[in-house]
Design an enzyme around this catalytic site. Structure first.
Site, PDB file in Angstrom:
ATOM      1  N   LYS A 102      72.369 115.357 -16.972  1.00 40.38           N
ATOM      2  CA  LYS A 102      72.739 113.944 -16.595  1.00 40.38           C
ATOM      3  C   LYS A 102      74.133 113.892 -15.620  1.00 40.38           C
ATOM      4  CE  LYS A 102      68.467 113.472 -17.521  1.00 40.38           C
ATOM      5  NZ  LYS A 102      67.921 112.969 -18.692  1.00 40.38           N
TER       6      LYS A 102
HETATM    7  C1  LIG Z   1      66.276 112.858 -19.378  1.00 38.35           C
HETATM    8  C2  LIG Z   1      65.557 111.876 -19.504  1.00 38.35           C
HETATM    9  C3  LIG Z   1      65.499 111.009 -20.888  1.00 38.35           C
HETATM   10  C4  LIG Z   1      66.138 111.636 -22.277  1.00 38.35           C
HETATM   11  O1  LIG Z   1      67.370 111.723 -22.366  1.00 38.35           O
HETATM   12  P1  LIG Z   1      67.879 112.359 -23.576  1.00 38.35           P
HETATM   13  O2  LIG Z   1      69.121 112.024 -23.896  1.00 38.35           O
HETATM   14  O3  LIG Z   1      67.604 113.846 -23.358  1.00 38.35           O
HETATM   15  O4  LIG Z   1      67.062 112.062 -24.769  1.00 38.35           O
HETATM   16  C5  LIG Z   1      64.906 109.833 -20.864  1.00 38.35           C
HETATM   17  N1  LIG Z   1      64.291 109.362 -20.026  1.00 38.35           N
HETATM   18  C6  LIG Z   1      64.612 109.815 -18.519  1.00 38.35           C
HETATM   19  C7  LIG Z   1      63.883 109.387 -17.270  1.00 38.35           C
HETATM   20  C8  LIG Z   1      65.189 111.105 -18.579  1.00 38.35           C
HETATM   21  O5  LIG Z   1      65.221 111.714 -17.569  1.00 38.35           O
END
Ligand SMILES: *Cc1c(COP(=O)(O)O)cnc(C)c1O
Length: 383
Positions: free
Chosen positions: A184
């Protein structure tokens, strides 16, 4: 052809993060403590939110958000089909039903008209996902939600930093959930954050993130603390560690700089690919600040020499890592078999799924890398 593989993503970890984590490791306090509190305060400030609760993933944040607004068995929660597993799976934790909605062909965000048509007396919440980092049409969504008495929990896993009509994502809906997963826009390895204006919800999420205990563990083990605690509700083990927060604090401080680079690369992709007839490039709504977590192009198979899968394979052979965001939820066995969803129920997402490619876009790559991706794509699809 470059001889070094360009990965789809690489986290941007500098000496500041290493020093900050090292300091925490030496401090003797590794789990939830002063670093988490500092990270929460700085995050809330940047998001323009009154409260921020740090947890160990965005999935945990989404789960706690639905818990604190009181989702129950049999409720319905509206979720876009064009998203990651986490957005809908948290709904099933409550034996509630994730009601899928198709996306818009331009932004790939939830189609607000179809969202409104999906509302029933059982609908308790909507989880709009800011796809690729572009905020959904939040004014429209909030208006519909208010009319029907429905809560809006934003999945902002892609949307740091982003704005809709001058409003910072994190200060718009009822609760906003962010991700600091390694791919992210900022990372703590694993991590997440929930922001809200509602103190009661913030307290509930914080309590439930640590077994539903009444007292802050940090206080329990300090000189003024005591061993005493009470369980008010059986909670979860979702707290963020100080080690993770120690990484998050410098990452947050750099988030604007990271974003500026991603925005510049998005501009370079746009300039370099806009005349390619077989491609549809990301479309950005007026008044939006796009976080550019992803740069998703659409490849028209009728106008290209090669199809989407072949294109990704060829890019890999040319040392370029790409990905696909997302395989829409309604195409997965669980959602097909449990709720009877068919490909034709969501024609836009089904059609786009065969065409989308996510190109690498992150501050750790160079401008030369971006140009190499552009040239390679132009060659491959026959321009
Ligand atoms: C990555 C992601 C998540 C989950 O995030 P985590 O921190 O790995 O739990 C949720 N929604 C979307 C759209 C994502 O891309």
């Amino acid at each position: 052809m470059t001889d070094q593989f360009l990965p789809f993503h690489r986290p941007q970890i500098g000496e500041e993060e290493i020093a900050s984590v090292t300091e925490t490791l030496r401090s003797g306090w590794l789990t939830t403590g002063p670093k988490v509190r500092q990270f929460e305060q700085e995050f809330a400030e940047q998001a323009g939110a009154s409260y921020a609760v740090a947890v160990n993933s965005c999935t945990a944040a989404l789960h706690l958000a639905l818990e604190c607004i009181g989702i129950k068995e049999g409720d319905e929660v509206i979720v876009p089909t064009m998203t990651f597993a986490a957005t809908a799976e948290v709904v099933t934790y409550f034996k509630a039903k994730p009601v899928l909605v198709d996306c818009r062909p331009d932004t790939l965000n939830i189609d607000v008209e179809q969202m409104e048509r999906a509302i029933t007396p059982k609908t308790k919440a909507i989880i709009p996902v800011h796809f690729a980092g572009q905020p959904c049409e939040m004014e429209k969504i909030l208006k519909v939600a208010r009319v029907h008495g429905i809560k809006v929990i934003e999945d902002a896993a892609h949307a740091l930093p982003a704005q809709d009509n001058g409003k910072v994502v994190g200060s718009i809906g009822d609760i906003t959930c962010f991700s600091f997963y390694v791919t992210k826009t900022i990372t703590t390895g694993e991590g997440g954050m929930a922001t809200t204006e509602n103190l009661e919800w913030a307290d509930r999420m914080r309590t439930m993130s640590l077994h539903g205990l009444t007292k802050d563990p940090w206080r329990r083990y300090t000189a003024e603390g005591s061993w005493d605690y009470e369980i008010f509700s059986p909670g979860y083990k979702y707290n963020m560690t100080d080690i993770a927060a120690a990484m998050g604090i410098p990452q947050l401080a750099k988030s604007k700089k990271f974003w500026e680079t991603r925005q510049r690369y998005a501009q370079l992709y746009h300039e370099g690919l806009k005349d390619v007839a077989a491609l549809t490039l990301p479309s950005v709504r007026d008044g939006v600040q796009h976080a550019w977590h992803l740069y998703v192009i659409q490849l028209d198979p009728d106008r290209s020499r090669i199809g989407r899968n072949e294109c990704i394979e060829q890019l890999k052979k040319h040392n370029i890592g790409c990905s696909v965001h997302f395989i829409p939820l309604h195409l997965h066995p669980y959602y097909r078999e449990t709720y009877g969803y068919q490909p034709e129920h969501f024609p836009v997402a089904t059609r786009l799924f065969d065409r989308i490619i996510s190109l690498p876009i992150y501050p750790g790559m160079t401008e030369a890398n971006v140009h190499y991706v552009i040239e390679t794509i132009r060659e491959l699809i026959g321009e």
